[in-house]
Design a protein around this motif. Structure first.
Motif, PDB file in Angstrom:
ATOM      1  N   ASP A  84       2.417   1.739  -3.507  1.00  0.00           N
ATOM      2  CA  ASP A  84       1.397   2.188  -4.454  1.00  0.00           C
ATOM      3  C   ASP A  84       1.021   3.651  -4.203  1.00  0.00           C
ATOM      4  OD1 ASP A  84       1.243  -0.175  -5.879  1.00  0.00           O
ATOM      5  OD2 ASP A  84      -0.429  -0.967  -4.717  1.00  0.00           O
TER       6      ASP A  84
ATOM      7  N   ASN B  94       5.104  -1.725  -9.210  1.00  0.00           N
ATOM      8  CA  ASN B  94       4.050  -1.335  -8.274  1.00  0.00           C
ATOM      9  C   ASN B  94       4.295  -2.024  -6.932  1.00  0.00           C
ATOM     10  OD1 ASN B  94       3.163  -3.979  -8.514  1.00  0.00           O
ATOM     11  ND2 ASN B  94       1.109  -3.461  -9.208  1.00  0.00           N
TER      12      ASN B  94
ATOM     13  N   SER C 139       0.303 -11.201  -4.407  1.00  0.00           N
ATOM     14  CA  SER C 139      -0.984 -10.726  -4.924  1.00  0.00           C
ATOM     15  C   SER C 139      -2.145 -11.457  -4.262  1.00  0.00           C
ATOM     16  CB  SER C 139      -1.032 -10.926  -6.441  1.00  0.00           C
ATOM     17  OG  SER C 139      -2.286 -10.545  -6.959  1.00  0.00           O
TER      18      SER C 139
ATOM     19  N   SER D 285      -4.350   2.816   5.501  1.00  0.00           N
ATOM     20  CA  SER D 285      -4.141   1.439   5.046  1.00  0.00           C
ATOM     21  C   SER D 285      -3.052   0.712   5.820  1.00  0.00           C
ATOM     22  CB  SER D 285      -3.789   1.440   3.549  1.00  0.00           C
ATOM     23  OG  SER D 285      -2.607   2.172   3.310  1.00  0.00           O
TER      24      SER D 285
ATOM     25  N   LYS E  26      -4.080  -7.474  -4.139  1.00  0.00           N
ATOM     26  CA  LYS E  26      -3.672  -6.428  -5.082  1.00  0.00           C
ATOM     27  C   LYS E  26      -3.213  -7.062  -6.390  1.00  0.00           C
ATOM     28  CE  LYS E  26      -4.086  -3.193  -1.894  1.00  0.00           C
ATOM     29  NZ  LYS E  26      -5.011  -2.056  -1.970  1.00  0.00           N
ATOM     30  N   SER E  27      -3.355  -6.337  -7.476  1.00  0.00           N
ATOM     31  CA  SER E  27      -3.011  -6.869  -8.796  1.00  0.00           C
ATOM     32  C   SER E  27      -1.617  -6.420  -9.231  1.00  0.00           C
ATOM     33  CB  SER E  27      -4.044  -6.431  -9.826  1.00  0.00           C
ATOM     34  OG  SER E  27      -4.062  -5.022  -9.939  1.00  0.00           O
ATOM     35  N   TYR E  28      -1.132  -7.032 -10.279  1.00  0.00           N
ATOM     36  CA  TYR E  28       0.162  -6.693 -10.867  1.00  0.00           C
ATOM     37  C   TYR E  28       0.182  -7.206 -12.294  1.00  0.00           C
ATOM     38  CZ  TYR E  28       1.540 -11.594 -10.707  1.00  0.00           C
ATOM     39  OH  TYR E  28       1.597 -12.950 -10.941  1.00  0.00           O
TER      40      TYR E  28
ATOM     41  N   THR F  28      -2.464 -10.153  -0.519  1.00  0.00           N
ATOM     42  CA  THR F  28      -2.868  -8.748  -0.363  1.00  0.00           C
ATOM     43  C   THR F  28      -4.129  -8.389  -1.135  1.00  0.00           C
ATOM     44  OG1 THR F  28      -1.476  -8.043  -2.229  1.00  0.00           O
ATOM     45  CG2 THR F  28      -0.463  -8.068  -0.035  1.00  0.00           C
TER      46      THR F  28
ATOM     47  N   ASP G 171       0.819  -1.209   0.000  1.00  0.00           N
ATOM     48  CA  ASP G 171       0.000   0.000   0.000  1.00  0.00           C
ATOM     49  C   ASP G 171       0.854   1.261   0.000  1.00  0.00           C
ATOM     50  OD1 ASP G 171      -2.528  -1.348   0.094  1.00  0.00           O
ATOM     51  OD2 ASP G 171      -2.151  -1.789   2.200  1.00  0.00           O
TER      52      ASP G 171
END
Length: 470
Positions: free
Chosen positions: A174, A220, A199, A269, A204-206, A202, A171
């Motif tokens: 990013d 990222n 990924s 976050s 979160k994408s990549y 978390t 976070d």
């Protein structure tokens, strides 16, 4: 002809400037900037105060932190222990091994911050007098036990700590817009593999980097954190510690120019994934000087080391002498101040020597506490050689690339039967440069697997390492 009436005509002059209007341009700019900075600090303080309930706070008993009375500790420095955990449930207490262990030393006069990375596998003494990997102290004793280990084994006087779920850095990275990092071919390959797990944990994408070639990439959060977790390249854990320090350096550089909005976003976050014993007043005090801090040099501990596989402990980094390595840390952080190691350090040094003699026997099953994609992974281990570079996880005395049963291959795996890491190796085994398997996650199961061939002197290990998802 005009008449002279004799009356004096008063002309209205300009009013004399007073206050702000009389200030020089430089003074005006300074006032505006100062007022802006003050506003930012006030707003930042309000934000911090309103978010404190998000932080997990654990009070440490200073009587249990093993701060030596024998050592004259340097004044003018604030020393803090930083711990990074890989906790999927966001549990920041006991039961978690600290993946990252760093001493951050702030020079209160110059505002320079120096970092010392303690290698997670370093063989040190715990509170109960046993000898184990440095990262086990957090698992057994939480932050108090981990801080105590640092003070006891390095003659430090640390009372403050910050623990972060390492995935929280996703976070942060990013929020600051990502990081530019230079990667080798092997690092690109392994980072892509680690990204799968990061990924997943978390959410979160990549984007996978393809083709997997060396170069400078804009990463990222998922990618940069995955990069900092890479362990299975040349240099092993030593190189990983360097990557972690580099990522922290990059974040610190960008933090100098963060807006209040960005700070607020990060706090929302990240705070729920942080544990510390800093008070609100202390944090506000440091926040006021944020732009003055500068990240200085960093080193790894122990700088002079050997590696081995020990009975019941597994792969470890062994200080060549604890005394010389501790002396080096104090010189690096505080300069030549006449410091000499305590009798505690000398006693621990003898204990490390004794423990290091308890080597794992041939055929012993050793649990690897950090094999990507698995929990409690086990493998057979053969310890039939002498000297350094004897184990699967050996990095070499200076962070080399020997991994016991085979040196690190050119195809992301371990070459079979080509290393001197486990005794005198016989003929080359069935696999010479790690190949990609079909199971165990993204990269595959056994890279560079297979029996390592006949060995006239002794038999090196039986299989390569399962890399899994990384």
């Amino acid at each position: 002809m005009a008449r002279n009436t004799g009356k004096k005509v008063r002309r209205r002059g300009r009013r004399r400037k007073r206050g702000f209007a009389t200030w020089s341009i430089g003074k005006k700019i300074g006032a505006v900037l100062g007022g802006t900075l003050l506003g930012v600090v006030v707003i930042g303080s309000v934000i911090l105060a309103s978010k404190m309930n998000k932080l997990s706070s654990v009070k440490l008993d200073t009587d249990k932190l093993n701060i030596s009375d024998e050592v004259k500790h340097e004044k003018g420095y604030t020393n803090v222990a930083l711990f990074g955990l890989d906790s999927r449930e966001n549990d920041l207490g006991k039961g978690n091994r600290s993946d990252t262990i760093i001493i951050a030393s702030l020079n209160n006069d110059t505002k320079e911050v120096k970092l010392v990375s303690i290698y997670r596998d370093t063989l040190l003494e715990l509170d109960d007098g046993s000898y184990n990997k440095a990262n086990s102290a957090y698992s057994f004793g939480g932050p108090e036990g981990a801080v105590s280990l640092i003070n006891r084994n390095l003659d430090m006087n640390i009372e403050k700590y910050v623990t972060v779920n390492f995935n929280a850095l996703v976070d942060v990275i990013d929020a600051v817009g990502g990081l530019d990092l230079e990667l080798t071919h092997d690092e690109v390959v392994h980072m892509n593999n680690y990204c799968v797990e990061t990924s997943k944990v978390t959410g979160k994408s990549y984007e996978k980097i393809e083709p997997e070639v060396e170069g400078t990439y804009h990463l990222n959060g998922v990618q940069a954190v995955s990069y900092s977790r890479i362990r299975y390249t040349e240099g092993g854990d030593f190189k990983r510690a360097e990557r972690q320090r580099l990522v922290l350096q990059k974040i610190a550089d960008k933090a100098q120019n963060m807006s209040v909005g960005t700070v607020n976003k990060i706090i929302d976050s990240v705070f729920p994934q942080i544990s510390t014993n800093f008070t609100l007043a202390e944090m506000i005090g440091y926040a006021k000087n944020l732009t003055k801090y500068k990240l200085g040099d960093s080193i790894g501990f122990p700088a002079e080391n050997t590696t081995d596989m020990l009975n019941e402990v597994g792969s470890v980094v062994i200080p060549k002498t604890l005394s010389s390595n501790v002396l080096e840390v104090h010189k690096f952080l505080f300069g030549s101040d006449g410091y000499s190691v305590s009798s505690t350090i000398e006693g621990i040094e003898s204990g490390i020597t004794a423990k290091a003699s308890d080597k794992a026997k041939s055929g012993t099953t050793i649990e690897d506490d950090e094999t990507p994609g698995s929990k409690g992974y086990s493998e057979n281990y053969s310890n039939n050689s002498s000297g350094t570079g004897t184990t699967r996880s050996t990095y070499g005395t200076t962070g080399g690339s020997t991994y016991g049963t085979g040196s690190y291959g050119t195809s992301n795996g371990y070459s079979g039967g080509t290393s001197t890491g486990s005794g005198t190796t016989g003929s080359t085994g069935s696999t010479s440069s790690g190949t990609t398997g079909t199971t165990g996650g993204t990269e595959g199961a056994t890279t560079g697997g297979g029996t390592t061939g006949d060995n006239a002197g002794s038999t090196s290990g039986t299989t390569g390492l399962t890399e899994g998802t990384e």
